[in-house]
Design a protein around this motif. Structure first.
Motif, PDB file in Angstrom:
ATOM      1  N   ALA A  34       0.832  -1.208   0.000  1.00 47.59           N
ATOM      2  CA  ALA A  34       0.000   0.000   0.000  1.00 47.59           C
ATOM      3  C   ALA A  34       0.866   1.258   0.000  1.00 47.59           C
ATOM      4  CB  ALA A  34      -0.929  -0.005   1.206  1.00 47.59           C
ATOM      5  N   VAL A  35       1.957   1.225   0.757  1.00 48.40           N
ATOM      6  CA  VAL A  35       2.867   2.374   0.778  1.00 48.40           C
ATOM      7  C   VAL A  35       3.513   2.549  -0.591  1.00 48.40           C
ATOM      8  CG1 VAL A  35       4.941   3.357   1.822  1.00 48.40           C
ATOM      9  CG2 VAL A  35       3.302   2.113   3.246  1.00 48.40           C
ATOM     10  N   TRP A  36       3.900   1.425  -1.193  1.00 53.48           N
ATOM     11  CA  TRP A  36       4.529   1.519  -2.511  1.00 53.48           C
ATOM     12  C   TRP A  36       3.578   2.117  -3.544  1.00 53.48           C
ATOM     13  CZ3 TRP A  36       8.896   2.035  -4.741  1.00 53.48           C
ATOM     14  CH2 TRP A  36       8.986   1.893  -6.125  1.00 53.48           C
ATOM     15  N   ASN A  37       2.317   1.770  -3.465  1.00 55.15           N
ATOM     16  CA  ASN A  37       1.348   2.339  -4.403  1.00 55.15           C
ATOM     17  C   ASN A  37       1.307   3.860  -4.295  1.00 55.15           C
ATOM     18  OD1 ASN A  37       0.628  -0.169  -5.388  1.00 55.15           O
ATOM     19  ND2 ASN A  37      -1.145  -0.388  -4.041  1.00 55.15           N
ATOM     20  N   GLU A  38       1.406   4.369  -3.070  1.00 60.83           N
ATOM     21  CA  GLU A  38       1.435   5.822  -2.874  1.00 60.83           C
ATOM     22  C   GLU A  38       2.726   6.419  -3.423  1.00 60.83           C
ATOM     23  OE1 GLU A  38      -1.124   7.749  -1.391  1.00 60.83           O
ATOM     24  OE2 GLU A  38      -2.160   5.855  -1.768  1.00 60.83           O
ATOM     25  N   ILE A  39       3.833   5.728  -3.202  1.00 64.03           N
ATOM     26  CA  ILE A  39       5.124   6.213  -3.707  1.00 64.03           C
ATOM     27  C   ILE A  39       5.104   6.294  -5.224  1.00 64.03           C
ATOM     28  CG2 ILE A  39       7.564   5.601  -3.989  1.00 64.03           C
ATOM     29  CD1 ILE A  39       7.505   4.452  -1.152  1.00 64.03           C
ATOM     30  N   GLU A  40       4.650   5.223  -5.866  1.00 66.06           N
ATOM     31  CA  GLU A  40       4.718   5.162  -7.325  1.00 66.06           C
ATOM     32  C   GLU A  40       3.731   6.119  -7.989  1.00 66.06           C
ATOM     33  OE1 GLU A  40       5.406   1.788 -10.771  1.00 66.06           O
ATOM     34  OE2 GLU A  40       4.248   1.244  -8.993  1.00 66.06           O
ATOM     35  N   ALA A  41       2.734   6.575  -7.243  1.00 65.93           N
ATOM     36  CA  ALA A  41       1.736   7.494  -7.811  1.00 65.93           C
ATOM     37  C   ALA A  41       2.136   8.957  -7.667  1.00 65.93           C
ATOM     38  CB  ALA A  41       0.385   7.269  -7.135  1.00 65.93           C
ATOM     39  N   ILE A  42       3.298   9.231  -7.103  1.00 64.68           N
ATOM     40  CA  ILE A  42       3.679  10.605  -6.773  1.00 64.68           C
ATOM     41  C   ILE A  42       3.810  11.468  -8.027  1.00 64.68           C
ATOM     42  CG2 ILE A  42       6.203  10.355  -6.884  1.00 64.68           C
ATOM     43  CD1 ILE A  42       6.241  11.881  -4.139  1.00 64.68           C
ATOM     44  N   GLY A  43       3.520  12.753  -7.873  1.00 63.89           N
ATOM     45  CA  GLY A  43       3.665  13.692  -8.978  1.00 63.89           C
ATOM     46  C   GLY A  43       2.470  13.687  -9.909  1.00 63.89           C
ATOM     47  N   GLY A  44       2.534  14.506 -10.942  1.00 61.30           N
ATOM     48  CA  GLY A  44       1.428  14.584 -11.889  1.00 61.30           C
ATOM     49  C   GLY A  44       0.154  15.039 -11.214  1.00 61.30           C
ATOM     50  N   GLU A  45      -0.946  14.366 -11.536  1.00 63.44           N
ATOM     51  CA  GLU A  45      -2.244  14.734 -10.955  1.00 63.44           C
ATOM     52  C   GLU A  45      -2.294  14.461  -9.453  1.00 63.44           C
ATOM     53  OE1 GLU A  45      -4.742  16.265 -12.470  1.00 63.44           O
ATOM     54  OE2 GLU A  45      -3.504  16.405 -14.270  1.00 63.44           O
ATOM     55  N   THR A  46      -1.535  13.475  -8.984  1.00 66.44           N
ATOM     56  CA  THR A  46      -1.531  13.150  -7.551  1.00 66.44           C
ATOM     57  C   THR A  46      -0.899  14.262  -6.735  1.00 66.44           C
ATOM     58  OG1 THR A  46      -1.417  10.786  -8.025  1.00 66.44           O
ATOM     59  CG2 THR A  46      -0.721  11.482  -5.829  1.00 66.44           C
ATOM     60  N   GLY A  47       0.125  14.884  -7.279  1.00 67.76           N
ATOM     61  CA  GLY A  47       0.836  15.912  -6.536  1.00 67.76           C
ATOM     62  C   GLY A  47       1.927  15.317  -5.667  1.00 67.76           C
ATOM     63  N   TRP A  48       2.404  16.137  -4.711  1.00 72.80           N
ATOM     64  CA  TRP A  48       3.580  15.774  -3.923  1.00 72.80           C
ATOM     65  C   TRP A  48       3.278  15.634  -2.437  1.00 72.80           C
ATOM     66  CZ3 TRP A  48       7.904  14.235  -6.343  1.00 72.80           C
ATOM     67  CH2 TRP A  48       7.904  14.423  -7.732  1.00 72.80           C
ATOM     68  N   TYR A  49       2.024  15.402  -2.116  1.00 68.07           N
ATOM     69  CA  TYR A  49       1.587  15.054  -0.764  1.00 68.07           C
ATOM     70  C   TYR A  49       1.826  16.149   0.270  1.00 68.07           C
ATOM     71  CZ  TYR A  49       1.287  10.345  -2.724  1.00 68.07           C
ATOM     72  OH  TYR A  49       0.974   9.262  -3.502  1.00 68.07           O
ATOM     73  N   SER A  50       2.181  17.346  -0.156  1.00 69.22           N
ATOM     74  CA  SER A  50       2.373  18.409   0.838  1.00 69.22           C
ATOM     75  C   SER A  50       2.353  19.767   0.163  1.00 69.22           C
ATOM     76  CB  SER A  50       3.715  18.238   1.566  1.00 69.22           C
ATOM     77  OG  SER A  50       4.802  18.503   0.703  1.00 69.22           O
TER      78      SER A  50
END
Length: 487
Positions: free
Chosen positions: A354-370
């Motif tokens: 689950a953590v990896w899914n968040e890591i691999e989705a970073i950037g683009g439309e997801t953004g940078w989580y902060s």
């Protein structure tokens, strides 16, 4: 010569056209060798196990000679679109060396994809350089086919993305006068068909051939037709004569994901009509039975690829000139200087997957989580200084592979399920990386995040210490929100 007996060398295989040409050649039965400056940039391509990879720089005689050994047809798909100091000299030197080595290796054919430009007019440095490269290859003594194209329509191409974002984001616009220049766009699938067919043309076929689709349109008409295909209303377009190429490129850089440094050569190429002089290419490579793809169909196909997240390559697939090419330093005294690190670790009860899914989705439309505003501001600053900015997005919203652009970062290394390392391609007084790791622990996972910076001179030192107070806000929030999203 049968395709199965033909070995094709593809340069520029990490780029937009080259990355699409390789699988087409494989499908046609050719043996393919890719020449790249970094083998790692091709590692995650779905066709990597079916090709031979040789590391070489086109300007290096010995390395190029090795890459060309035993090759029947060589595709030269190298051009410095983002320019830089003395890019024309660099293009000339690389093409001259490649031509010399191809002749000495006894290559049967060279194929080059150049730009379509009018004769007898003053051309931009980029168009002039592309023409010169074509002439160098034609004079090599090796049978050479130069295919000259104008706007290439395909999901992810720089020309298409510029057209797409200008049309979608601006229902009304004041534009430069080049919107009334005539252009003969061509679909990427037709470009690839010409390139593949050129591999085994008879030895007596050589020269430059213009290639274009069935439609001749002004850029204004292309925007209006794009709007119709995309289901948008008519665009109000008012050309004015005061927007120079430099101002136009900054305008495009502001409205679209295309950085101004890349937009400028695209815009300069539109200052003249880019229409095929003839259709002589049909005498050696006949049109397909169904005909060349019309503009509307090419746009519709590209938009479907975008909606389905099936964009194979993008304009940002190639690396940015001037971006660092050295591997990540691990020694704190690397290169005789400092390596500053911001390290964050968080335990989460979420699974490592689950953590990896968040890591691999970073950037683009997801953004940078902060702090989205802070990231957007950094992107605007980068674009103001000629950088790529934050709006390059991603090739795919879910998966990443080595060499992918992720906003103003590029994937340098990825160990699926474990580690993602991004190298910064924004304007910086130094080198920077962002590394995201996840390790399994009893009851959950340990997320580890490292930001690394190797400063260049006093400016680099001042940069690091000036932004260090904000790391707790930006990187701390990133670690918290990413792990929270995985829970």
């Amino acid at each position: 010569m049968e395709p199965t007996q033909t070995t094709c060398l593809v340069t520029g295989a990490t780029g937009y056209v080259g990355g699409r040409l390789v699988p087409r050649l494989l499908e046609a039965g050719y043996q393919v060798r890719c020449m790249t400056r970094s083998r790692a940039n091709l590692r995650d391509q779905p066709w990597i196990d079916r090709v031979e990879v040789v590391e070489a720089d086109a300007a290096d005689p010995a390395a190029t000679a090795t890459a060309l050994k035993g090759v029947d047809t060589a595709y030269y798909l190298i051009h410095s679109m983002l320019g830089g100091p003395r890019f024309e000299q660099a293009d000339r030197a690389a093409a001259s060396n490649f031509a010399t080595q191809a002749r000495e290796a006894g290559i049967g054919r060279l194929v080059y994809l150049g730009g379509l430009a009018p004769e007898g007019q003053t051309l931009s440095p980029h168009m002039r350089s592309r023409g010169e490269v074509g002439q160098i290859l034609l004079a090599s003594g090796v049978p050479t086919v130069v295919l000259r194209a104008a706007v290439i329509l395909g999901s992810g191409s720089a020309s298409f993305e510029m057209l797409r974002y200008l049309t979608e984001r601006l229902p009304a616009m004041i534009t430069p006068t080049w919107v009334d220049s005539r252009v003969q766009p061509i679909a990427i699938r037709d470009v690839l068909r010409y390139l593949v067919a050129a591999a085994t043309l008879p030895a007596d076929v050589a020269g430059a051939f213009d290639i274009g689709g069935p439609d001749v349109l002004t850029y204004r008409q292309m925007m209006q037709r794009y709007a119709a295909v995309a289901g948008l209303g008519p665009r109000r377009i008012v050309p004015v004569p005061v927007l120079t190429p430099r101002l136009s490129s900054h305008w495009v850089g502001l409205v679209t994901p295309i950085p101004s440094a890349l937009a400028r050569p695209l815009i300069e190429s539109l200052h003249h009509d880019a229409v095929c002089r003839d259709h002589a290419v049909a005498a050696v490579i006949p049109d397909p039975p169904e005909g060349l793809l019309p503009f509307e169909e090419a746009v519709d196909l590209a938009l479907r690829r975008v909606r389905e997240a099936a964009v194979v390559t993008r304009w940002s697939s190639g690396s940015v000139p001037g971006a660092p090419s050295d591997p990540l330093p691990t020694d704190p005294s690397w290169a005789g200087g400092s390596l500053y690190t911001d390290l964050r670790e968080r335990f989460t009860t979420a699974s490592p997957a689950a953590v990896w899914n968040e890591i691999e989705a970073i950037g683009g439309e997801t953004g940078w989580y902060s702090w989205p505003v802070a990231w957007q501001a950094r992107g605007l600053i980068d674009r103001a200084f000629g950088g790529v900015g934050l709006r390059r997005g991603r090739r795919d919203p879910v998966t990443l592979r080595v060499g992918d652009a992720v906003d103003f970062w590029r994937v340098e290394e990825i160990l699926p399920g474990r580690m993602l390392r991004l190298r910064a391609e924004m304007r910086l007084p130094g080198l920077a990386w962002l590394e995201l790791n996840v390790d399994p622990l009893d009851g959950g996972a340990l997320y580890r995040q490292r930001a690394l910076f190797h400063p260049r001179g006093l400016a680099g030192q001042l940069y690091w210490w000036s932004i260090k107070p904000f790391h707790g806000l930006v990187f701390g929030a990133m670690a918290r929100n990413l792990t929270r999203g995985a829970s």
